[in-house]
Design a protein around this motif. Structure first.
Motif, mmCIF file in Angstrom:
data_model
loop_
_atom_site.group_PDB
_atom_site.id
_atom_site.type_symbol
_atom_site.label_atom_id
_atom_site.label_comp_id
_atom_site.label_asym_id
_atom_site.label_seq_id
_atom_site.Cartn_x
_atom_site.Cartn_y
_atom_site.Cartn_z
ATOM 1 N N PHE A 194 0.768 -1.271 0.134
ATOM 2 C CA PHE A 194 -0.281 0.099 -0.142
ATOM 3 C C PHE A 194 0.831 0.990 0.398
ATOM 4 O O PHE A 194 1.288 1.513 0.776
ATOM 5 N N PHE A 210 4.103 0.976 2.394
ATOM 6 C CA PHE A 210 4.501 -0.248 3.001
ATOM 7 C C PHE A 210 3.860 -1.508 2.453
ATOM 8 O O PHE A 210 2.833 -1.264 1.390
ATOM 9 N N ALA A 222 2.549 -4.763 3.218
ATOM 10 C CA ALA A 222 1.783 -5.270 4.044
ATOM 11 C C ALA A 222 1.693 -6.566 3.911
ATOM 12 O O ALA A 222 1.457 -8.003 4.917
ATOM 13 N N PRO A 248 -1.073 -11.282 14.843
ATOM 14 C CA PRO A 248 -1.525 -10.673 15.921
ATOM 15 C C PRO A 248 -2.086 -9.049 15.191
ATOM 16 O O PRO A 248 -1.989 -9.439 13.727
ATOM 17 N N SER A 249 -2.404 -8.499 15.639
ATOM 18 C CA SER A 249 -3.363 -7.479 14.505
ATOM 19 C C SER A 249 -2.224 -7.286 13.439
ATOM 20 O O SER A 249 -1.113 -6.764 14.535
ATOM 21 N N GLY A 250 -2.698 -6.253 12.424
ATOM 22 C CA GLY A 250 -1.876 -5.838 11.731
ATOM 23 C C GLY A 250 -0.929 -6.723 10.957
ATOM 24 O O GLY A 250 -0.270 -6.221 10.390
ATOM 25 N N SER A 251 -0.842 -7.632 11.204
ATOM 26 C CA SER A 251 0.036 -8.657 10.552
ATOM 27 C C SER A 251 -0.126 -8.944 9.145
ATOM 28 O O SER A 251 0.272 -9.066 8.085
ATOM 29 N N GLY A 252 -1.531 -8.686 8.151
ATOM 30 C CA GLY A 252 -1.520 -9.029 7.222
ATOM 31 C C GLY A 252 -2.589 -9.628 6.782
ATOM 32 O O GLY A 252 -2.700 -10.031 5.418
ATOM 33 N N LYS A 253 -3.088 -10.604 7.864
ATOM 34 C CA LYS A 253 -4.259 -11.245 7.346
ATOM 35 C C LYS A 253 -5.413 -11.468 6.534
ATOM 36 O O LYS A 253 -6.267 -11.508 5.647
ATOM 37 N N SER A 254 -6.136 -10.112 6.879
ATOM 38 C CA SER A 254 -7.316 -9.563 5.701
ATOM 39 C C SER A 254 -6.375 -9.208 4.669
ATOM 40 O O SER A 254 -7.331 -9.319 3.392
ATOM 41 N N THR A 255 -5.487 -9.317 4.495
ATOM 42 C CA THR A 255 -5.208 -8.362 3.487
ATOM 43 C C THR A 255 -4.783 -9.430 2.264
ATOM 44 O O THR A 255 -4.873 -9.272 1.465
ATOM 45 N N TYR A 285 -8.009 -7.084 -3.359
ATOM 46 C CA TYR A 285 -6.963 -7.109 -4.009
ATOM 47 C C TYR A 285 -5.819 -7.319 -4.731
ATOM 48 O O TYR A 285 -6.290 -8.582 -4.842
ATOM 49 N N GLN A 290 -15.525 -9.554 9.094
ATOM 50 C CA GLN A 290 -15.947 -9.821 10.874
ATOM 51 C C GLN A 290 -16.623 -9.498 11.689
ATOM 52 O O GLN A 290 -17.297 -9.960 12.734
ATOM 53 N N GLU A 342 -12.326 -13.771 10.783
ATOM 54 C CA GLU A 342 -11.942 -13.905 12.463
ATOM 55 C C GLU A 342 -14.068 -13.377 12.219
ATOM 56 O O GLU A 342 -14.455 -12.583 13.104
ATOM 57 N N HIS A 357 -6.929 -13.672 14.584
ATOM 58 C CA HIS A 357 -5.150 -13.750 16.087
ATOM 59 C C HIS A 357 -5.981 -14.996 17.297
ATOM 60 O O HIS A 357 -5.040 -14.146 18.167
#
Ligand SMILES: Nc1ncnc2c1ncn2[C@@H]1O[C@H](COP(=O)(O)OP(=O)(O)OP(=O)(O)O)[C@@H](O)[C@H]1O
Ligand SMILES: [Mg+2]
Lengths: 361, 312
Positions: free
Chosen positions: A13, A16, A18, A37-44, A53, A82, A159, A192
């Motif tokens: 992105f 950055f 991801a 963990p949160s922000g690790s790129g799972k949803s991406t 994407y 989620q 999630e 997570h």
């Protein structure tokens, strides 16, 4: 009902990254958990599989078909969010029917299919309500029904249980696992929650900062973590980690000497490592009173959990958590020894935090 | 109701009640009263007490039947409000939806472009269109068409009645109003969770289907709001029209709406007839109230008001 292959997927992105070179193969009918963990790129990663994407580089295959440039609607995936993302202005029936209407199914067939999937998820009495008239658990079922009604090749779940209360979560997760196996759908499940991943998945992929650290069945990632991070992320309480120094044939652990575990003796010699991290799970050790062979320390605290208790032991300033049977009574400050189950010990390289057996990979 | 509750209520409501009384109710009553007098040329001392009952309304009705100029005003009002309203609402909606699906940076500069008519002073903005539609060869439109060889003589666009005049006033006002709808709809769209759009995409919906099935139904309230608001403001607007008529760009009869007619009759050149203007203003207000009420009914405003969560 397809095999999903991710080949070196990168997603940026702006500047950055991801996802950084994710390679993963999800076999047909498999239940794959994506844990991180949160922000690790799972949803991406999930959205990349769905086609929302477009990967910056790398290819995606469904079986032998390269779908990297295929738009989401032609991938035949079901996606559960989620927050469920039900259309608030449509009744439950219309929510579930929507994907079929878009495919121009005849009316009777839509009604039939919606009824079938609603019965399967036990929401057939709710079809005439609006989403805001449903409980969280019911909304979640509607979201799953909407994803399943179009008979997707791959079911992607982001999630889906995180908004449910603890009890309902346990119930639904058992159901979901059964449903996936009954329908034989390839499923990718983002979470997570390590307990959820362990309980539901055939295999778990642990992801951190856009990189997949380890893929394996639940036992493998639980007992044979490839990285300190994996050991620390799975299990409740997680793995204990202690800095240790190699003094062949011993390990010096905060002033205690223990023998290098037998499975590591050759390896330690071969690699010539000096600084390592000793890891073990709280149930792979026992606490005995007084001074003995093992890690000597004092009782810092203890928490009864019903069937067992967690004892926190302080070993020269380092803190360890160990399970002990319920009957034993400890007092604060009491001197104890933690005896480790040798075959369950994992040694990590201090610098790379990678388990020694994978160090040469 | 308990005593404190009453006290609280009157405390919070009193400023607004005062405002409504002072700036709405009093003028309204005055207007209704004046509409029943022979008030002329602002000669308050002489005419304000000369009560004539519904005489002015009778005059209006007579004019409506027999005076071609007034008939033109009524037709112009209907056509102008109706078509400009559609342009405002659907133009704003289309722009908001179109910019919703393109990338954010391009979208915001594009939106800014549409705000220009709203931001520029009325006189400046009207002047631009004055030159654009000017009836001689200096008019931009005429000179373009002539240099393309499409016409040989300049056309006095605003003097072609009725549709030439109507087109010009609709075009000029339509552009001003579009930005209002666009802004309201854009902010409404930004409130819609993006997961809903993604879900629809994955389910196979095109941008058009997403707009029709998801986005527009979820913006119903905003649609209603813009429709009612624009209806009322078009019914009562006259500054642009005033200038265009005053500058002789558009035909006086077919460039005058009821609102401008009220203004001209009360404050215009020549004999000023405030009694008649007040009667027309009352009629205009009644049309506004009925029109507003109908839009609310048609779009089922009550149904949109969800029951509040909780009972208190
Ligand atoms: N559209 C975007 N633009 C820029 N950065 C993004 C975008 N989407 C995600 N990111 C960044 O990418 C990283 C991974 O995001 P992602 O949503 O995949 O995390 P996640 O693992 O699903 O986290 P969570 O468990 O909190 O949902 C985050 O650091 C996030 O800030
Ligand atoms: Mg996420």
């Amino acid at each position: 009902m397809v095999k999903v292959i991710l080949d070196n997927i990168t997603k940026r992105f702006d500047d950055f990254a991801a996802l950084k070179g994710v390679t993963l193969e999800i076999t047909d009918k498999e239940f794959m958990a994506l844990l991180g963990p949160s922000g690790s790129g799972k949803s991406t990663l999930l959205y990349t599989i769905a086609g929302i994407y477009r990967p910056t580089s790398g290819r995606i295959y469904f079986d032998d078909r390269d779908v990297t440039d295929v738009p989401p609607k032609d991938r035949n995936v079901g996606l559960v969010f989620q927050n469920w993302a039900l259309y608030p202005h449509m009744k439950v029936f219309d929510n579930i029917a929507f994907p079929l209407e878009l495919r121009k199914f005849p009316k009777e067939e839509i009604a039939k299919k919606v009824k079938e999937v609603a019965e399967m998820l036990r929401i057939e009495t709710l079809l005439n309500r609006y989403p805001w008239q449903l409980s969280g658990g019911q909304q979640q079922r509607v979201a799953i029904a909407r994803a399943l009604v179009k008979e997707p090749d791959v079911l992607l779940l982001d999630e889906p249980l995180s908004n449910l209360d603890a009890l309902l979560r346990l119930e639904v997760r058992a159901e979901l696992k059964r449903l996936q196996k009954e329908l034989g759908i390839t499923a990718v499940y983002v979470t997570h929650d390590q307990a959820e991943a362990l309980a539901m998945a055939d295999r778990i992929a642990v992801i951190k900062e856009g990189e997949i650290l380890q893929v394996g069945d639940p036992d493998e990632v639980y007992y044979k973590p490839k990285y300190r991070f994996v050991g620390g992320f799975l299990g409740s309480p997680p793995m204990n980690f202690l800095d240790a120094e190699v003094q062949d044939p011993y390990l010096d652990v905060y002033g205690n000497r223990i023998l290098i575990p037998i499975q590591y003796r050759e390896l330690v010699k071969k690699l010539g490592v000096r600084k390592v991290i000793l890891g073990f799970r709280p149930h792979d050790a026992e606490v005995v009173r007084g001074v003995a062979e093992g890690l000597v320390g004092t009782v810092y605290s203890f928490e009864p959990l019903g069937r067992e208790q967690i004892v926190t032991v302080s070993v020269n300033g380092a803190s360890l958590k160990v399970f002990a049977p319920e009957g034993e009574h400890f007092t604060f400050g009491e001197q104890v020894t933690v005896k480790l189950r040798e075959d369950r010990i994992i040694l990590f390289d201090k610098k790379t935090e990678k388990a020694l057996e994978f160090l040469e990979e | 109701m308990r005593k404190e509750k009453l006290r609280d209520l009157s405390f919070f409501l009193s400023p607004m009640v005062l405002m409504v009384l002072l700036f709405y109710l009093v003028p309204l009553i005055m207007t209704i009263y004046i509409s029943m007098t022979r008030m002329k040329n602002w000669n308050v001392e002489r005419y304000l007490t000369e009560f004539v009952g519904i005489y002015n309304y009778e005059r209006l009705f007579y004019m409506f039947q027999h005076d071609p100029t007034f008939k033109a005003v009524i037709m112009t009002t209907i056509v102008f409000v109706g078509i400009t309203l559609m342009i405002n609402v659907f133009g704003g909606l289309s722009l908001a939806l179109a910019t919703f699906f393109i990338n954010e940076r391009a979208a915001s500069s594009y939106r800014l472009l549409w705000l220009l008519p709203r931001m520029s002073p009325i006189a400046v903005y009207s002047l631009v269109w004055y030159y654009f539609f000017h009836g001689s060869e200096i008019g931009t439109l005429n000179s373009i068409l002539m240099s393309l060889g499409l016409i040989s003589e300049p056309i006095p666009w605003g003097q072609v009645t009725p549709w030439g005049a109507w087109s010009v006033i609709i075009f000029v006002n339509g552009l001003v109003g579009v930005s209002f709808g666009m802004i309201v709809f854009t902010s409404a769209l930004n409130q819609i969770p993006k997961e809903l759009v993604i879900a629809a995409r994955v389910d196979g919906a095109s941008s058009w289907q997403i707009s029709k099935r998801i986005l527009i139904p979820m913006m119903k309230w905003h649609l209603l709001y813009v429709l009612t608001w624009q209806f009322l403001s078009l019914l009562t607007t006259y500054p642009h029209l005033f200038l265009l008529v005053e500058w002789d760009l558009v035909n006086r009869d077919y460039g005058t709406t009821l609102a401008l007619y009220v203004f001209n009759t009360a404050f215009g050149r020549g004999e000023q007839d405030q009694g008649l203007a007040a009667a027309a203003a009352v009629v205009l207000s009644i049309i506004g109230v009925i029109g507003g009420f109908v839009t609310l009914k048609v779009l089922q405003f009550e149904k949109m008001m969800k029951k509040p969560r909780g009972d208190f």
